[in-house]
Write a protein that holds these residues in place. Sequence first.
Motif, PDB file in Angstrom:
ATOM      1  N   THR A   1       0.824  -1.211   0.000  1.00 32.18           N
ATOM      2  CA  THR A   1       0.000   0.000   0.000  1.00 32.18           C
ATOM      3  C   THR A   1       0.857   1.260   0.000  1.00 32.18           C
ATOM      4  OG1 THR A   1      -0.153  -0.074   2.415  1.00 32.18           O
ATOM      5  CG2 THR A   1      -1.927  -1.135   1.150  1.00 32.18           C
ATOM      6  N   ASN A   2       1.860   1.307   0.872  1.00 28.08           N
ATOM      7  CA  ASN A   2       2.715   2.497   1.003  1.00 28.08           C
ATOM      8  C   ASN A   2       3.822   2.206   2.004  1.00 28.08           C
ATOM      9  OD1 ASN A   2       1.534   3.041   3.730  1.00 28.08           O
ATOM     10  ND2 ASN A   2      -0.273   3.493   2.497  1.00 28.08           N
ATOM     11  N   ILE A   3       4.796   3.070   2.060  1.00 24.42           N
ATOM     12  CA  ILE A   3       5.869   2.977   3.051  1.00 24.42           C
ATOM     13  C   ILE A   3       6.015   4.335   3.732  1.00 24.42           C
ATOM     14  CG2 ILE A   3       8.352   2.635   3.439  1.00 24.42           C
ATOM     15  CD1 ILE A   3       6.953   0.061   2.724  1.00 24.42           C
ATOM     16  N   SER A   4       5.910   4.326   5.061  1.00 19.83           N
ATOM     17  CA  SER A   4       6.149   5.553   5.819  1.00 19.83           C
ATOM     18  C   SER A   4       6.744   5.173   7.172  1.00 19.83           C
ATOM     19  CB  SER A   4       4.854   6.355   5.987  1.00 19.83           C
ATOM     20  OG  SER A   4       3.908   5.626   6.738  1.00 19.83           O
ATOM     21  N   GLU A   5       7.067   6.167   7.948  1.00 28.66           N
ATOM     22  CA  GLU A   5       7.773   5.992   9.205  1.00 28.66           C
ATOM     23  C   GLU A   5       6.936   5.211  10.217  1.00 28.66           C
ATOM     24  OE1 GLU A   5       9.237   9.033  12.726  1.00 28.66           O
ATOM     25  OE2 GLU A   5       9.111   9.750  10.664  1.00 28.66           O
ATOM     26  N   ASP A   6       7.428   4.036  10.578  1.00 27.06           N
ATOM     27  CA  ASP A   6       6.752   3.220  11.589  1.00 27.06           C
ATOM     28  C   ASP A   6       7.662   2.066  11.983  1.00 27.06           C
ATOM     29  OD1 ASP A   6       4.731   2.611  13.334  1.00 27.06           O
ATOM     30  OD2 ASP A   6       3.547   1.483  11.897  1.00 27.06           O
TER      31      ASP A   6
ATOM     32  N   PRO B   1       2.856   8.522  12.626  1.00 22.76           N
ATOM     33  CA  PRO B   1       2.628   9.887  12.136  1.00 22.76           C
ATOM     34  C   PRO B   1       1.812   9.950  10.852  1.00 22.76           C
ATOM     35  CG  PRO B   1       4.867   9.686  12.929  1.00 22.76           C
ATOM     36  CD  PRO B   1       4.292   8.307  12.969  1.00 22.76           C
ATOM     37  N   ALA B   2       2.106   9.064   9.894  1.00 17.31           N
ATOM     38  CA  ALA B   2       1.380   9.106   8.622  1.00 17.31           C
ATOM     39  C   ALA B   2      -0.092   8.776   8.814  1.00 17.31           C
ATOM     40  CB  ALA B   2       2.011   8.139   7.630  1.00 17.31           C
TER      41      ALA B   2
END
Length: 882
Positions: free
Chosen positions: A572-577, A742-743
């Motif tokens: 789906t997506n890649i973000s800070e986690d 955060p995202a």
Amino acid sequence: MQILDIQIFSGRNIYSHKPVIKVLADIGELYKYPTKDIKGFNEKILEYLPGLKKHYCSLGYEGGFLERLNEGTYIGHVAEHMIIEIQNMLGYDVHYGKTRVEREPSVYYIVYEYINERCGIECARTIFEIINEILNNEEVDFSAKLEKLRQIAVEYDLGPSTKAIYVEAKKRGIPVTRIGNGSIIQLGYGKYSRLIQASLTDSPSCISVDIVSNKDITKKILRDYMIPVPDGDITHSVEGAIFTAKNIGFPVVVKPLDGNQGKGVTVNVNTEEEVKIAFMEAKKYSNSVLVEEYINGNDYRLLVVGNKVSAAAERRPPFVTGDGIHTIWELVEIENSNELRGVDHEKPLTKIKLDDLAKKVLHSQGCDENYIPKDNEVIFLRYNSNISTGGTARDCTEEVHPLNAELAVKAAKALGLDIAGIDVCCEDISKPLYEQKGAIIEVNASPGLRMHIYPSAGESRNVAEDIINMMFPEGKEHSIPIVSVTGTNGKTTTTRLIAHVLKVQGKRVGMTTTSGIYIDGQCLMKGDNTGSVSARLLLSNKTIDAAVLETARGGIIRKGLGYDLADVGVITNISEDHLGIDGVNTLEDLAFVKSLVIEAVKSDGYAVINADDKFADYFLKRARSEVILFSKDKHNPLLNNHIEQGKMAVFIENDEIIMINKGIKMHLIKVQDIPITFSGMLECNIENCLAAVSALLGLNMPLEIIERGLKTFLPDTDLNAGRFNIFNMGEFKVMLDYGHNPAGIQEVVKFIKKLEAKRFVGVVGMPGDRQDSSISKAARICAGAFDRLYIKEDSDLRGRDAGEVAQIFYDAIIKCGVPKENVEIVYSEGKALEKAILDAQPGDFIVMFYEDFKTSLDIINELRAEIQNNNVKAEEMVQNVG
């Protein structure tokens, strides 16, 4: 040196697409020294493991590792190669390995390929023992250690029959899952899956298997079908055995009624005294003894698979041939040194045992183990011809007369067996049994395949292929559609939406998510089930038509994938986690982990990639199948390049979802008609819809079904619990969402900014296993979004001290200029939500980022009922006053 931890990756994983073991080891002070500087170390390991000289290592050619040893390499790397080499010495064809520093300066991880899990683990432990003994100048009994490993290998290896079927299934592309450490394997997934143990499939009933273990009932059934069997009867006493033998007429055979592998069987019994001895031997293995007519002739095994005889072998009991020099005992030792003979089912032939039974057989021939047979004199060591007791087999498949083959198939069918070993005794298998007084002696429900795959003489027969073709004929499905969904945010909603549309199509769908394992909408197991164990559990369920698997970072890192290959893999997506955990310190590390999902896709399947994500180009390079790109921006350059190549894409144009493939453009649905987008206001769910639509197109789902599914998937607690669920409390509203990074929190904020409310109230917090910087970032987002804030903490602190996360949140919010009177810390999540609701003012919109959905939902329902009840009472009072 010491081993700190061992992890098993039985499926595809971030290290390799082959099964590997990961050993976490502390090498102590040895991190300072290459092994060439440890006196005598390199020489010792090359003495014990000479095959190391041929290892390639990173240099890419034979002998490369030896060069590294001579130049100087460190002990973790050396241990990796030693573990691989000792497995090679045990006969396992493994090569892959990798060693890296886990924690400076001395903790390393060693990853290496394995075939036999238990043996692979013990190989690591043994190598560490050897290394420590060398370092401590202790004597290394390498031969004893290797022999112990051989015994473990034999104990935990798949048997030859199961292994042959395993290999053949893999050739056909059928996924194979070993169940436990025995010989049960699952072939395929879902409703098409089958189980087999050795050559016993899941088709025969328990009754059929029980019948063939009872030799008397078996004969009676075969006799009813006019199939020739020896005359005989059951007896429970010596006197009864003698009476039956006399009635039948000598010679006879005496054997246990329900024995196997020829145990307790005595053939060619000719006197009353021999009957007594044979009876006592048979009684060791069964309470009931069968005395039957002795059929003179050769011993044949006909293997029936489905509707045909797949192979046939002439079996001979174990024997030795004299040379006029050696004793029988010595001749047995010489024969057992044959490299084709091993322990149990380890090799094509089994070692001959000179045990009490063998000695009795020798005695019946007028000799013992010290007798020296004449040159070319044949001495038999067993009455029976079982391969498992040292017998040999000659392939005679082409010799079987068609009528005999027909009788064998008829016998198997009469007993309800799809695979059967039919034991026939006759002078010549190429002639009909009726013409030579031959008979079917026994029927086996789980016949060994070894004699047909590795005959002592004659042609090898690929009977495993026949078994696989019977279980899965060409054109028959062996796997259900599998979709695997990963990413940082949106995994659960995307998974649920795909499963919902499949259900709309009429499929019985299995689904794994962070909230549980579901089949056809019913929760079978609550809790986070996004790992490999949950996937395997679901895929073994024979009731499901399709599987949608939410596949989380943690599960991938800890266990790898719980399936072989998916039909569609989605990121789906890649973000800070989750950064800073399990060696994942950067977004690039996270992208690498998640990319496994799109690598493990069938060659004719699809990888679904978000073209708007900054790692999209990276994922395109990692994909091994066809790719479907999706984007909210029809002008996305990556998307347009993909479309120009004639490939499939899904995007938004004029607030409508569009699909294009090979230049053909199709309109699917208006965004505002999809309930979970809240009339197009919720951007993250538009993205999730694009991901789900792409996956469904990858499954070749009809557009009208996709449209219907999108229109009927509601943002409620039934279909998408815990994701943007909004509750009307009368004068104010409450929304529950699982914003945990955060995202995710930013997406919630973007959504509520489009709503009308007098105040936005946040019940906020973050899981404790996030970095301080991530927690502060989330807090700053909340500071800019909410008029009033209640800071809470999860009950699972995930390694933090109580109050630590809340304090980080509080400090970050106050630094943003939020007045202290607008911020309150209420550590209990439930109490924080309850206070926010009780403090609510008309026109408020409360957002709760929950940890425990059920508890939060219960609080909302309880307080909503209380509010409604109070309103009713207030109305009644007004009416009474009026």
